[in-house]
Scaffold this active site. Sequence first.
Site, PDB file in Angstrom:
ATOM      1  N   SER A   9     104.091 -17.704 -54.373  1.00 47.33           N
ATOM      2  CA  SER A   9     103.541 -17.523 -53.231  1.00 47.33           C
ATOM      3  C   SER A   9     103.384 -15.995 -52.854  1.00 47.33           C
ATOM      4  CB  SER A   9     104.473 -17.740 -52.129  1.00 47.33           C
ATOM      5  OG  SER A   9     103.872 -17.626 -50.831  1.00 47.33           O
ATOM      6  N   HIS A  34      99.597 -19.514 -54.624  1.00 49.00           N
ATOM      7  CA  HIS A  34      99.975 -20.076 -53.429  1.00 49.00           C
ATOM      8  C   HIS A  34      99.715 -19.000 -52.125  1.00 49.00           C
ATOM      9  CE1 HIS A  34     101.554 -22.966 -50.437  1.00 49.00           C
ATOM     10  NE2 HIS A  34     102.220 -21.848 -49.805  1.00 49.00           N
ATOM     11  N   ASP A  36      99.377 -18.154 -48.363  1.00 50.79           N
ATOM     12  CA  ASP A  36      99.716 -18.507 -46.863  1.00 50.79           C
ATOM     13  C   ASP A  36      98.785 -17.774 -45.914  1.00 50.79           C
ATOM     14  OD1 ASP A  36     101.931 -20.100 -47.622  1.00 50.79           O
ATOM     15  OD2 ASP A  36     103.118 -18.356 -48.260  1.00 50.79           O
ATOM     16  N   MET A  38      98.475 -17.536 -42.000  1.00 47.59           N
ATOM     17  CA  MET A  38      99.117 -17.704 -40.711  1.00 47.59           C
ATOM     18  C   MET A  38      98.296 -17.051 -39.350  1.00 47.59           C
ATOM     19  SD  MET A  38     102.953 -16.590 -41.866  1.00 47.59           S
ATOM     20  CE  MET A  38     103.666 -17.099 -43.327  1.00 47.59           C
ATOM     21  N   HIS A  67      97.370 -22.320 -48.174  1.00 43.16           N
ATOM     22  CA  HIS A  67      98.054 -23.129 -47.151  1.00 43.16           C
ATOM     23  C   HIS A  67      97.884 -22.381 -45.844  1.00 43.16           C
ATOM     24  CE1 HIS A  67     102.568 -23.692 -45.761  1.00 43.16           C
ATOM     25  NE2 HIS A  67     101.733 -24.551 -45.019  1.00 43.16           N
ATOM     26  N   MET A  69      98.577 -22.254 -42.002  1.00 45.75           N
ATOM     27  CA  MET A  69      99.169 -22.395 -40.902  1.00 45.75           C
ATOM     28  C   MET A  69      98.588 -22.031 -39.757  1.00 45.75           C
ATOM     29  SD  MET A  69     102.890 -21.232 -43.141  1.00 45.75           S
ATOM     30  CE  MET A  69     101.801 -20.203 -44.247  1.00 45.75           C
ATOM     31  N   MET A 138     107.196 -28.941 -46.279  1.00 40.09           N
ATOM     32  CA  MET A 138     108.239 -27.503 -45.883  1.00 40.09           C
ATOM     33  C   MET A 138     109.397 -27.731 -45.955  1.00 40.09           C
ATOM     34  SD  MET A 138     105.548 -25.512 -45.331  1.00 40.09           S
ATOM     35  CE  MET A 138     106.507 -24.115 -45.078  1.00 40.09           C
ATOM     36  N   ASP A 176     107.626 -26.324 -50.472  1.00 37.06           N
ATOM     37  CA  ASP A 176     107.131 -24.925 -50.011  1.00 37.06           C
ATOM     38  C   ASP A 176     108.419 -24.335 -49.342  1.00 37.06           C
ATOM     39  OD1 ASP A 176     106.063 -22.561 -49.426  1.00 37.06           O
ATOM     40  OD2 ASP A 176     104.457 -23.217 -48.223  1.00 37.06           O
TER      41      ASP A 176
HETATM   42  C1  DX5 Z   1     106.541 -20.099 -45.327  1.00 32.63           C
HETATM   43  C2  DX5 Z   1     105.119 -20.050 -46.370  1.00 32.63           C
HETATM   44  C3  DX5 Z   1     105.839 -20.179 -47.728  1.00 32.63           C
HETATM   45  C4  DX5 Z   1     106.506 -18.838 -48.258  1.00 32.63           C
HETATM   46  C5  DX5 Z   1     107.835 -19.041 -49.301  1.00 32.63           C
HETATM   47  O1  DX5 Z   1     105.915 -20.198 -44.146  1.00 32.63           O
HETATM   48  O2  DX5 Z   1     104.466 -21.228 -46.188  1.00 32.63           O
HETATM   49  O3  DX5 Z   1     104.660 -20.265 -48.715  1.00 32.63           O
HETATM   50  O4  DX5 Z   1     105.746 -18.079 -48.807  1.00 32.63           O
HETATM   51  O5  DX5 Z   1     108.341 -18.051 -49.470  1.00 32.63           O
HETATM   52  P1  DX5 Z   1     109.667 -18.121 -50.085  1.00 32.63           P
HETATM   53  O6  DX5 Z   1     109.534 -18.941 -51.353  1.00 32.63           O
HETATM   54  O7  DX5 Z   1     110.408 -16.760 -50.113  1.00 32.63           O
HETATM   55  O8  DX5 Z   1     110.679 -19.030 -49.104  1.00 32.63           O
HETATM   56 ZN    ZN Z   2     103.098 -21.897 -47.981  1.00 31.34          ZN
END
Ligand code: DX5
Ligand code: ZN
Length: 224
Positions: A9, A34, A36, A38, A67, A69, A138, A176
Amino acid sequence: MSNHLIAPSILAANYGHLDKDFEMLNASKADWVHVDVMDGIFVPNISFGQMLVKQMAKVSKLPLDVHLMICDPERYVDSFKECGADTITFHIEATNHAHRLIQHLKSIGVNAGVALNPQTNVDTLDDVLEDLDMVCLMSVNPGFGGQKFIYRTLDKIRKLKAKIIERNLNVKIEIDGGVGLQNAEAILKAGADVLVAGSSVFKSENPPLTIERLKAIEINNFDI
Ligand code: DX5
Ligand code: ZN
C-alpha cells in the site's frame, strides 16, 4: 499452493520520493500497488486524488489497485480509470447502487472490487458476488495505515471463501489492514488471495525482502 498476490500500500510510502518507492516496487516481487484514495467524509482522513494517481500510473510497472474510500464513488470511477487504475474497489457502504456500479466498472474495462468495512457481513454480497472480480475485506477500520489487524476477519474470510468455492466463482479475496509477516500465513490459510501490506513493508528495514517473504509463504490447504 502459493499463488497469492502481494499489493504493497503506497499510503505508507514516503511522498517526498515516491519515484524511488516505485522503483523499489517495480524491481520487487510485488504483484500490484494498492492505492488508497480517501475523501475525508467516508473516512476521517484525506489522502490524494486523481492527479497523484495519474503520476503513479506513469512510474508504476505494476497494476494499480485503487481502493476508493469515498462517498458516492459512482461520481469518480471514470476519472480514476482514465488515470490508469487497473482495479477499482468501492465500498458497499458508500453507495445505494452497488449492482449498477459493478456493471459500469465492467463496461469501462476495469476490474471490479467491492470493499466491506469490519462491521459489514459478507452475506450482503450474495446477489452481486458472481459479477465481482474481487472482494476486499477491511481488517481495520478504514482511514489510516498502521492499525492493528482485527482477528474476527479470519472468520469472514473463511465464510466468504466457502461461498466462492461452493458457487464455483472466480472472485479474489483481498485483505486490507494490519497485514504483515506475523499474520499472513493465517490469513492465507483462511482463504485470502491478495495481501495488502502498508506499514509492514514500508516501515521495515528491507522493504523488498519483506515483500519477498510475504510472497514466499506456502500453504498446503485452506482451513475452511
Ligand atoms: C486503510 C487502508 C489500507 C492501509 C493499510 O484505510 O485502506 O490500505 O494503507 O495499511 P497497513 O498495512 O499499514 O495497515
Ligand atoms: Zn486500502
